[in-house]
Design an enzyme around this catalytic site. Sequence first.
Site, PDB file in Angstrom:
ATOM      1  N   GLY A 126       0.829  -1.200   0.000  1.00 19.10           N
ATOM      2  CA  GLY A 126       0.000   0.000   0.000  1.00 19.10           C
ATOM      3  C   GLY A 126       0.858   1.243   0.000  1.00 19.10           C
ATOM      4  O   GLY A 126       2.012   1.215   0.450  1.00 19.10           O
ATOM      5  N   GLN A 131       3.234  10.036   0.686  1.00 13.74           N
ATOM      6  CA  GLN A 131       4.497   9.309   0.865  1.00 13.74           C
ATOM      7  C   GLN A 131       5.475   9.509  -0.287  1.00 13.74           C
ATOM      8  O   GLN A 131       6.642   9.140  -0.179  1.00 13.74           O
ATOM      9  CB  GLN A 131       4.233   7.812   1.063  1.00 13.74           C
ATOM     10  N   CYS A 188       5.935   0.852   8.205  1.00 16.31           N
ATOM     11  CA  CYS A 188       5.588   1.868   7.212  1.00 16.31           C
ATOM     12  C   CYS A 188       6.861   2.288   6.486  1.00 16.31           C
ATOM     13  O   CYS A 188       7.900   2.467   7.130  1.00 16.31           O
ATOM     14  CB  CYS A 188       4.956   3.061   7.928  1.00 16.31           C
ATOM     15  N   LEU A 189       6.787   2.417   5.180  1.00 17.91           N
ATOM     16  CA  LEU A 189       7.973   2.823   4.414  1.00 17.91           C
ATOM     17  C   LEU A 189       8.465   4.199   4.840  1.00 17.91           C
ATOM     18  O   LEU A 189       9.625   4.532   4.652  1.00 17.91           O
ATOM     19  CB  LEU A 189       7.648   2.841   2.910  1.00 17.91           C
ATOM     20  N   HIS A 230      -4.651   2.064   7.330  1.00 19.55           N
ATOM     21  CA  HIS A 230      -3.303   2.644   7.417  1.00 19.55           C
ATOM     22  C   HIS A 230      -3.127   3.720   6.326  1.00 19.55           C
ATOM     23  O   HIS A 230      -2.647   4.823   6.609  1.00 19.55           O
ATOM     24  CB  HIS A 230      -2.281   1.515   7.245  1.00 19.55           C
ATOM     25  N   GLU A 231      -3.542   3.389   5.100  1.00 15.96           N
ATOM     26  CA  GLU A 231      -3.344   4.342   3.995  1.00 15.96           C
ATOM     27  C   GLU A 231      -4.264   5.551   4.124  1.00 15.96           C
ATOM     28  O   GLU A 231      -3.849   6.680   3.842  1.00 15.96           O
ATOM     29  CB  GLU A 231      -3.554   3.651   2.639  1.00 15.96           C
ATOM     30  N   HIS A 234      -2.869   8.070   6.406  1.00 10.21           N
ATOM     31  CA  HIS A 234      -1.831   8.919   5.804  1.00 10.21           C
ATOM     32  C   HIS A 234      -2.449  10.189   5.217  1.00 10.21           C
ATOM     33  O   HIS A 234      -1.843  11.259   5.253  1.00 10.21           O
ATOM     34  CB  HIS A 234      -1.117   8.164   4.669  1.00 10.21           C
TER      35      HIS A 234
END
Length: 269
Positions: A126, A131, A188-189, A230-231, A234
């Site tokens: 995702g 990001q 998370c990236l 989660h997304e 963001h």
Amino acid sequence: MESIQRFTHRLLPIPITGKCLKPIKPTPSRTNPVAYFHQARKPIFKPAFDFGLTTRTSHSSSARARAGWLLGLGEKKKIQPETVKAGDPVLHEPAREVSPEEIGSERIQKVIDDMVEVMRKAPGVGLAAPQIGIPLKIIVLEDTKEYISYAPKEETKAQDRRPFDLLVIVNPKLKNKSNKTALFFEGCLSVDGFRAVVERYLEVEVTGLDRKGQPIKVDASGWQARILQHECDHLEGTLYVDKMVPRTFRTVDNLDLPLAIGCPKLGVR
Ligand SMILES: [Zn+2]
């Protein structure tokens, strides 16, 4: 509107040099069997490419990501955006909605293509537009049999993790379908190298627009529901660390260590 003005302001002084065209390097990943999140845990060694990164360097990395978006159509050479890391305001401020008329534009379509590319390259399951430095409400997600095969079966079963095809959702609106929740580790990236337990709803419904501007609705449960939450977080400027069970925060290397006394147990509540 404010975020766009600030965004534009931030972009103005960025010099575009040949260095900016450098392709993204692979994100490090490790073999540890964890409930990793954006990253799909490809069982490969960790390349030591991120040594010596300073705040300044990582800032210029997110600047490059934005610069790539700004250049957009006029730039013939391919610019691969990099993932923006925690601390950059774009990750801590709400993103703005994309107007339906904008969705078909070449610029927005390129943002979506870039997001899918960055997510797959990570590899991840995702990604949200902030990001890659873009303060717009767009998310992409995808989970594959291959990614799932990297994790132990007991783990993916407990997480209710099943493959699903690529989803692109513009202006997603999320609501939980029941009050049932589950606790699992997330990563998370944008917070690379760490994990923490986060409580998420087990069933959610997300409505929004697809990349053609057509309305879509996704009913998700289990791990897919977690990815969506989660997304979508963001897009509100919320990272998982803002919602984690604090004493579960740890480095990836310490992931398999037991939870501290007093921490809630993993699994469905
Ligand atoms: Zn994330």
